[in-house]
Structures are given as C-alpha cells and as structure tokens.
Design an enzyme around this catalytic site. Structure first.
Site, PDB file in Angstrom:
ATOM      1  N   GLY A 131       0.807  -1.215   0.000  1.00  0.00           N
ATOM      2  CA  GLY A 131       0.000   0.000   0.000  1.00  0.00           C
ATOM      3  C   GLY A 131       0.841   1.267   0.000  1.00  0.00           C
ATOM      4  CG  ASN A 157      -4.602   3.455   9.414  1.00  0.00           C
ATOM      5  OD1 ASN A 157      -4.986   4.442   8.780  1.00  0.00           O
ATOM      6  ND2 ASN A 157      -3.513   3.482  10.143  1.00  0.00           N
ATOM      7  CB  CYS A 167       2.740   2.985  10.944  1.00  0.00           C
ATOM      8  SG  CYS A 167       1.831   1.979   9.780  1.00  0.00           S
TER       9      CYS A 167
END
Ligand SMILES: Cc1ncc(COP(=O)(O)O)c(C=O)c1O
Length: 381
Positions: A71, A151, A327
């Site tokens: 992605g 997300n 992340c």
C-alpha cells in the site's frame, strides 16, 4: 492459554490455503516471468491470474491493475506521479490519512503544489460541503485523495458521493483502500475512482505485495525504470510466490466477504456492549456507531501513570492490541489521527482490530482483562 490477536488492522495471519499456494509456487515455479520458455510462461500465468482476480474484485479492466510492494508504494506512486504526469496542481486530502499519504504531502511544502486539508469533525467525519467548496475554489487540475477506511478509528468514506463530486468538478479521485479491499465491496467504476491501493497482508496474504489501480483515463507514466515488467510501469522481476498467495487471499476474501463481515459486525456490537457495561469512563473514538468498519474499534481511557504500560500489560496477559496506528506504536509519539479529532489527547487510546477468526470467547476474555487493568489504573490516578 492461547494468545488472542486483536491487531488485524496492522497485519493478519496467513491462511493455510494461502501458505500452501505460496509454498507450491516457491518449490515448482522458478522461471523468470519475462522468459518466453515454458518455465517463464508458467510464472507469467501466476501474475496474470492474480491480476484477473483483483481486477474482477474491484470491477476494473485487466490493464488497470499494477502490482507493487504494498500500500505504501501504491499511494506514493499515485500522489507523486499525479503531480509529475497529470498536471495536478492541487491535492485535497485530510489529516486522518495514513502516514504514507501525509508524509508525501509534506514533501510538497516548498513547491508549487497546493495542498488543502479538509477539517474532520470530532468524530472524524469529513464534510462533503467543505470538499465541494474547495473543489469549486481550486484552480487547475485537482486530485482528491481520501482514504476509504481509516486504519486507526475505522471511519468509512462514502466513496460514491465523493466520486460524484470529483466527476462534477472534473477532479481525479484517489482512495487508499488498504483497510477495505477484500473486506467490503469496492466498484471503481460505480464510484468514479481513478486510483486505489491494496495490500495483501491486510487480508491474510503475504507482506510486501500489493496493487495500485490506475484508471485508463489517468495514465501516469512509468514509476520505476528498467525492464518492461508491469507494462513498463514498474520494472523489476516480479514476486511470484507472493502473487500466488495474494490471489488465493483475495479469492477467499471475496468468496467469504458477506459471511466474514456479518460475523465481525456481531463481534463489534458485543464488544462495545461488554466494555460499556464493565468499564467506567470508556469512550470510543471516531464514528463508531455510524459509518465505520466493524473490525476497527478505538477505545480511550483516562490517562494514568500506568497508561504507558497498558499495551505491554495487555501483551503480558496474552492480547495483541495496538495504540493508535500500528505504524507508530512503540514509538513515543501520539497518534496524528486522534489528535486531529480535537478531543482529549491525554486519554490513553487502544485500537482493537478484529477479524472473522475472532470469537465471542476472545471478547469476554479481553473485557475481563481490561476490567482488571483499566480500573486499577484509574483508581491510582
Ligand atoms: C490505510 C493504510 N494505508 C496504507 C498502509 C500501508 O500499507 P503497506 O503496509 O502494504 O505498505 C496501511 C498499513 O498499515 C494502512 O493501514
């Protein structure tokens, strides 16, 4: 006691069928897909079968799907090349995007590219009226880049409505669909999309493989130069075992989509009810009771001296959960998404992200542990 995995928005376990396809390919398909001999053609057929599976899943033509390393690469490719090749002068986006969008937008700071960030409300919802106003005011070619499923908080973008506005104002429309591809239906034609991105490791496939959809009317130029792979768009010998796994993961996701979705909706409702019953002062971030993905639930508790240890405490108790975006978990840095909602950023946020593999029993065990960990912390404030 088995560990319970609640971090499916970060990555997902490989399904046995996917692993089997990858293993068989590793052991038997070794030719270079650019070679014209039988071994090469066998490898090429895996690429093309995977392309067909993905194109069908999103209602695209075969020639509009290109494979990438995931992605991040797909999103970088779209934003950078839309500026380079399509004469885009303005990008309309939002502060809720994944870092692989926002950090690319940061690189345009001292250039002629005009970046407009929409302002989300306290639930992370974007205003179509604000989007339309900016589309109307922008001069030159515009790219709208807004993610489909967030997300961190799970909010969903109404793709069709945004696509209709982009069409009306003749703007390009890109959506980061990494969290939604395979989980909810996406029809690139019906939504007027020019670009989307996907990643296999979010749907029980391997890491390091993904795709970018590029509409035929938004033909950006080659991205990595070298051989003629991916119809000259992205040079480099293709990752055949991962593509074989991506195909099977996508097929299984599409075949079982409705059933997986229904099960996760039930889990989400049950988890919210249990948490509300059992834990004082719990709040939910985002549009959790409105338009949102059922598998991503962002919870907040009041901050306590023990807050920083909360993720580790859950881990020790056998639960894999994350704090905000995967992340940035583990890094001493708050979530840019939670900050953009403008709420109390001192609260401790935990993201629980489910999959159809989770059970009601997993939820009950989680709530029992949360009850043990959270109220103790609250009392010690
Ligand atoms: C919304 C979103 N976009 C992009 C990415 C990046 O995808 P990849 O890990 O395949 O580079 C992620 C992964 O966390 C994501 O959640």
């Amino acid at each position: 006691m088995n560990r319970i995995y609640f971090d499916h928005a970060a990555s997902t376990p490989i399904l046995p069928e996917v692993a089997e396809a990858m293993h068989n390919t590793l052991m038997t398909v070794f030719g270079n897909p650019s070679s014209i001999h039988t071994e090469g053609r066998k490898a090429r057929s895996i690429i093309e079968e995977t392309r067909k599976t993905i194109a069908k899943a999103i209602n695209a033509s075969l020639g509009e799907v290109y494979f990438t390393s995931g992605g991040t690469e797909a999103n970088n490719m779209v934003l950078k090349n839309a500026i380079r090749d399509l004469g885009v002068q303005t990008i309309i986006s939002s502060p809720l995007e994944h870092h692989c969008i926002t950090h690319v937008l940061d690189t345009f700071k001292d250039t002629d590219v005009h970046v407009i960030m929409l302002t989300p409300d306290e639930k992370g919802r974007l205003s179509l009226a604000e989007l339309e106003k900016n589309l109307g005011l922008s001069k030159g070619k515009v790219l709208v880049s807004l993610m489909h499923g967030n997300n961190e908080i799970g909010n969903l973008l109404p793709l069709e409505a945004v696509g209709a506005l982009c069409k009306e104002y003749n703007a390009y429309f890109h959506s980061d669909t990494v969290q939604t591809f395979g989980k909810i239906p996406i029809d690139v034609q019906a939504c007027g999309l020019h670009f989307i991105s996907g990643s296999a490791h979010k749907l029980n496939g391997p890491k390091g493989i993904g795709f970018v959809y590029i509409n035929g009317d938004a033909a950006i130029k080659p991205y990595i130069h070298g051989g003629a792979q991916e119809r000259n768009m992205r040079a480099g010998t293709e990752n055949i075992p991962s593509l074989a796994g991506f195909k099977v993961a996508t097929q299984l996701a599409i075949e079982n989509q409705a059933q997986r979705f229904a099960h996760i909706v039930e889990l989400k409702q049950a988890l919210i009810a249990l948490l509300q019953d059992e834990i004082e002062d719990i709040t939910f971030n985002g549009d959790v009771f409105g338009e949102s993905l059922p598998n991503i639930i962002s919870l907040s508790f009041p901050q306590t001296p023990k807050s920083e240890m909360l993720l580790f405490s859950f881990d020790i108790e056998g639960f894999a959960v994350s704090g905000g975006s995967a992340c940035s978990s583990g890094v001493d840095q708050g979530s840019h998404v939670i900050a953009a909602l403008g709420g109390d950023t001192t609260r401790t946020t935990i993201r629980v992200s489910l999959s159809a593999m989770n059970t009601m029993d997993d939820l009950q065990r989680f709530v029992a542990v949360a009850k043990k960990l959270v109220p103790v912390s609250v009392l010690e404030r």
